[in-house]
Enzyme design. Sequence first.
Site, PDB file in Angstrom:
ATOM      1  N   ASP A  49       4.541   2.401   6.676  1.00 48.74           N
ATOM      2  CA  ASP A  49       5.197   2.253   7.970  1.00 48.74           C
ATOM      3  C   ASP A  49       6.449   3.139   7.958  1.00 48.74           C
ATOM      4  O   ASP A  49       6.375   4.282   7.533  1.00 48.74           O
ATOM      5  CB  ASP A  49       5.497   0.766   8.222  1.00 48.74           C
ATOM      6  CG  ASP A  49       5.515   0.413   9.705  1.00 48.74           C
ATOM      7  OD1 ASP A  49       6.345   0.994  10.435  1.00 48.74           O
ATOM      8  OD2 ASP A  49       4.716  -0.424  10.137  1.00 48.74           O
ATOM      9  N   ASN A 101       7.240   5.217  19.024  1.00 50.59           N
ATOM     10  CA  ASN A 101       7.117   4.279  17.910  1.00 50.59           C
ATOM     11  C   ASN A 101       8.102   4.422  16.767  1.00 50.59           C
ATOM     12  O   ASN A 101       8.019   3.645  15.866  1.00 50.59           O
ATOM     13  CB  ASN A 101       5.713   4.338  17.305  1.00 50.59           C
ATOM     14  CG  ASN A 101       5.473   3.226  16.317  1.00 50.59           C
ATOM     15  OD1 ASN A 101       5.685   2.067  16.632  1.00 50.59           O
ATOM     16  ND2 ASN A 101       5.059   3.557  15.105  1.00 50.59           N
ATOM     17  N   GLU A 133      11.136  -3.573  13.983  1.00 54.64           N
ATOM     18  CA  GLU A 133      11.078  -2.158  13.616  1.00 54.64           C
ATOM     19  C   GLU A 133      12.471  -1.548  13.747  1.00 54.64           C
ATOM     20  O   GLU A 133      13.362  -2.071  14.407  1.00 54.64           O
ATOM     21  CB  GLU A 133      10.096  -1.431  14.541  1.00 54.64           C
ATOM     22  CG  GLU A 133       9.870   0.054  14.255  1.00 54.64           C
ATOM     23  CD  GLU A 133       9.287   0.319  12.883  1.00 54.64           C
ATOM     24  OE1 GLU A 133      10.101   0.458  11.935  1.00 54.64           O
ATOM     25  OE2 GLU A 133       8.055   0.393  12.751  1.00 54.64           O
TER      26      GLU A 133
END
Length: 289
Positions: free
Chosen positions: A194, A101, A16
Site C-alpha cells: 500500500d 488515491n 490512508e
Amino acid sequence: MNKVDCVCAVGAQLGEGPLWSAPEQAVWFVDIKGRQIHRFDTRGSVLNSWAAPEEVGFVVKAPHGRFIAGMKSGLYSFDPVSGGFNSIARVDSDKPRNRLNDGYVDSAGRLWFGSMDNAESQPTGSLYRFDKRGLRRCDEQYVITNGPTASPDGRTLYHVDTLERVIYAFDLHDGELSNRRIFTRIEKPDAYPDGPAVDAEGCVWIGLFGGWAVQRFAPTGELLQTIEMPVANCTKVAFGGNDLRTLYITTAWKGLSKEQLATQPLAGGLFATRVGTPGVAPNEVRYDG
C-alpha cells in the site's frame, strides 16, 4: 519486537495518508470510503473530523494553513477553519469510475499523486505531477496506485502497483521521470503493498494491506525489517514526534468479514510505534492558487 499501540480507535473503513504537522503536534489522515478528513492531536489525544463532499484519497500541506485534498473528481483546496472545499483541477474527467488515491509533495514543492479504478478491476489509473506548470500524466496503466514518495536526495521516486505487488523506482530530475524499474516485489503471502514512505537513511517503508505488517526496505530493495501489526490491513506510515522517530500507521477494516472484524476490533485505527531511524519532514505544495 516493536511495541505497537492504537493511539486513536477511529474505526476508519479505509484509513490512508497520515501526515505529520509539527506546529500542531498532530497527525492528519483520511478515511477514503468514510469521506472524512481527520486530525489527531497527539498532545491531548483529541480527534477532530471534517466531512468531505467526495471520497478523499489524501491531504497535503499547502500555503496559509490550507491543504490540497485529492478527491474522486480531482484536486481541491481545503480550508480546515471554514471546512470548505474549492476545486483546483479536474482529474480523469473522462473516466468517471476513477478516483484519486495517494499523494506526496517532494522537496521542490511538486505534488505527485495517483488515480485508480474505484472498482479495483481496470487499468485506468495514472501517476500525475501537479506544480506551477499545471497537471501532467507521467505514467499509466495502473489498477490501484499507491504512493508515490521520493528518496531524501530527491533523485529517486517510488511508486506502487498494488495488485501486481510491485514497487517501482524512477529516476527523478527537475520534475521529470525516467528509467522505470522494479525496486522490489512483496513476497509475504496474501499481502499487497500500500502506501510508501522514506526515512532519513533512504529506506522505504511499506504498509501491507492484508499482510498484518509494515516492512522496511533498503535503498537496494533488500528487506530489512518487518513490524508485525495487530490488524491485517495496514495502509501507510508517516514519521512524527519531535525527533521524527514515532511511526504513525493508518489501517482499514475494508474487506474484512464480520467474523474477521470481530477478531480485529481495532481495525481502522491509527497506530504508533517507535523506530530507530527518523523520517523526513513533509513538504508544502508550492502552489499560487
